[in-house]
Scaffold this motif. Structure first.
Motif, short mmCIF file in Angstrom:
data_model
loop_
_atom_site.label_atom_id
_atom_site.label_comp_id
_atom_site.label_asym_id
_atom_site.label_seq_id
_atom_site.Cartn_x
_atom_site.Cartn_y
_atom_site.Cartn_z
N UNK A 97 39.50 41.87 33.00
CA UNK A 97 38.32 41.01 33.07
C UNK A 97 37.33 41.56 34.08
N UNK A 98 37.48 41.15 35.35
CA UNK A 98 36.60 41.64 36.42
C UNK A 98 37.44 42.26 37.51
N UNK A 99 37.12 43.50 37.86
CA UNK A 99 37.85 44.24 38.90
C UNK A 99 36.91 44.53 40.06
N UNK A 100 37.33 44.16 41.25
CA UNK A 100 36.59 44.45 42.47
C UNK A 100 37.21 45.67 43.14
N UNK A 101 36.39 46.70 43.36
CA UNK A 101 36.85 47.92 44.04
C UNK A 101 36.17 47.97 45.41
N UNK A 102 36.96 47.92 46.46
CA UNK A 102 36.45 47.98 47.84
C UNK A 102 36.88 49.32 48.41
N UNK A 103 35.92 50.10 48.89
CA UNK A 103 36.25 51.47 49.27
C UNK A 103 35.42 51.94 50.44
N UNK A 104 35.95 52.95 51.13
CA UNK A 104 35.30 53.53 52.29
C UNK A 104 34.81 54.94 51.97
N UNK A 183 41.64 47.99 46.85
CA UNK A 183 41.06 48.60 48.06
C UNK A 183 41.37 50.09 48.10
N UNK A 184 40.35 50.91 48.35
CA UNK A 184 40.51 52.36 48.46
C UNK A 184 40.09 52.77 49.86
N UNK A 185 41.05 53.01 50.72
CA UNK A 185 40.72 53.39 52.08
C UNK A 185 41.94 53.38 52.96
N UNK A 198 42.28 36.26 47.29
CA UNK A 198 42.90 35.12 46.60
C UNK A 198 43.35 35.49 45.19
N UNK A 199 43.38 36.78 44.87
CA UNK A 199 43.86 37.24 43.57
C UNK A 199 44.70 38.50 43.79
N UNK A 200 45.37 39.02 42.77
CA UNK A 200 46.24 40.20 42.95
C UNK A 200 45.50 41.41 43.53
N UNK A 201 46.20 42.15 44.39
CA UNK A 201 45.66 43.33 45.05
C UNK A 201 46.59 44.51 44.78
N UNK A 202 46.02 45.64 44.36
CA UNK A 202 46.80 46.86 44.20
C UNK A 202 46.68 47.68 45.48
N UNK A 203 47.80 47.92 46.14
CA UNK A 203 47.80 48.70 47.38
C UNK A 203 47.82 50.18 47.03
N UNK A 204 46.86 50.91 47.56
CA UNK A 204 46.77 52.33 47.21
C UNK A 204 46.30 53.14 48.40
#
Length: 399
Positions: A97-104, A183-185, A198-204
């Motif tokens: 659906x909607x994916x939030x990508x947070x990155x440095x 999250x990418x960082x 408040x939703x699932x997070x993929x640790x990477x």
């Protein structure tokens, strides 16, 4: 916004994006120069990830081209069943659906990760770091142009220009539905996202990768692989941090002497356990906590183990679950190592630097997951989907 774009439109957008990135290279490089000139930090890994050059532009284009050529990951049937009452039941892949990508710092994430999420039929929210804002805004503008040229609305790719406080508020109380966060960082960013999401997070992204030199290793091969894995790109999560050498490795002292000499040519700081700490150009490892560290720097640890089992135990205790290597001519030993080490990617006689979605044929990666759910290692198109049940009946009711 429609929740579905057909594969022809998705591929057309990716092909247009590839063309625009090539045509607008000078504009992208100019924006990145502004980001580089503004960056005043002393984190060499951050600076390396921030920089965009011709080679990185080519990588962006290659990723988009490869993605456009790959099969549609949506609508693939995973299971089919005909109920005794005549209903036809199937399970098929579907977008999150909607994916939030947070990155440095990494502007190439704005292309590569967003491209994978888009090809997988997902709406993308991008939250880049302040250090790369000029580069990211140009790249998002190109995404919007590619979408408009192919009759799609620009809401498929949205850039969130938030500070830390605004990001925390958005994570805790999103103003729109978010189905997955990536999250990418560094570890601080990952911990921040996990704390507030408040939703699932993929640790990477966390590495701390180990390499074991077996007693039956080829010394020349081991030396070349270690130097490549450590020094080719120290800012990468697939860089090497720890080397374990079997006590029974022939000419062990001579090998370590050559290894230290080669590492010093690349200005690598060398820490060693008590077995090698008396050697020239080496500092003694005095704190156990260092075994857990991912360096992202010109720094490495060299230690000795008694045998294969101790190597496996040490990697499973201290490693980041990312990548692990055995250098060995004995395939049975390598088989035992690769099956026993708890890492997303395990190697025999090759550099950790290959743990990468593009190198693994995925057309790039959304992330390199060190979680075990729902996917581990480089995540490409086929991993960025969930599933949906389709039930076709003709009036059945359950008694």
């Amino acid at each position: 916004m429609s929740l579905y774009l057909d594969i022809q439109t998705r591929n057309a957008v990716l092909n247009t994006m590839s063309k625009l990135v090539k045509e607008e290279e000078a504009r992208i490089l100019d924006a990145n120069k502004k980001d580089m000139d503004s960056y005043d930090g002393d984190d060499i890994a951050m600076r390396d990830r921030l920089k965009v050059d011709h080679s990185k532009i080519e990588g962006m284009i290659d990723s988009l081209d490869q993605l456009a050529a790959l099969e549609d990951p949506l609508g693939i049937e995973r299971f089919r069943f005909t109920h005794e009452n005549g209903m036809h039941i199937s399970n098929k892949t579907a977008p999150f659906g909607t994916i939030l990508i947070i990155y440095e710092s990494r502007p190439d994430v704005t292309i590569e990760a967003a491209g994978i999420a888009f090809k997988s039929g997902n709406k993308i929210l991008l939250k880049g770091g302040k250090e790369s804002v000029q580069s990211n805004l140009v790249l998002v503008d190109l995404w919007h142009k590619a979408l408009r040229e192919n009759g799609a609305i620009t809401d498929w790719v949205t850039y969130l220009q938030y500070n830390r406080t605004e990001t925390q508020a958005f994570l805790e109380n999103p103003t729109q539905k978010i189905d997955l966060i990536v999250p990418r960082g560094g570890e601080k960013l990952i911990a921040f996202v996990k704390k507030h999401a408040t939703c699932p997070v993929i640790v990477s992204g966390r590495g701390n990768n180990f390499l074991y030199v077996d007693k039956e290793a080829d010394a020349k091969m081991a030396l070349e692989i270690i130097i490549n894995a450590k020094t080719a790109k120290i800012s990468a999560c697939n860089a090497l941090d720890k080397v374990l050498i079997d006590e029974a490795f022939p000419e062990k002292e001579a090998f370590v002497t050559r290894l230290i000499s080669k590492l010093k040519e690349h200005n690598v700081e060398i820490l060693a356990d008590g077995n090698f700490s008396s050697m020239d150009d080496v500092s003694e490892l005095t704190e156990e906590a260092i075994w857990y560290e991912e360096f992202l720097d010109y720094k490495i640890v060299i230690g000795q183990v008694n045998d294969l089992n101790e190597a496996i135990e040490k990697i499973n205790k201290y490693g980041g679950g990312h990548s692990a290597v055995i250098i060995s001519k004995n395939n049975e030993t390598a088989y035992d190592f690769m099956n026993s080490v708890d890492s997303a990617a395990v190697y025999q006689n090759a550099s950790t630097r290959f743990t990468d979605g593009f190198q693994f044929g995925l057309g790039g990666e959304l992330a390199i997951s060190t979680n075990k759910l729902h996917q581990r290692g480089p995540m490409g198109l086929q991993h960025l989907v969930t599933n949906k049940w389709y039930v076709h009946g003709d009036g059945q009711i359950r008694e």
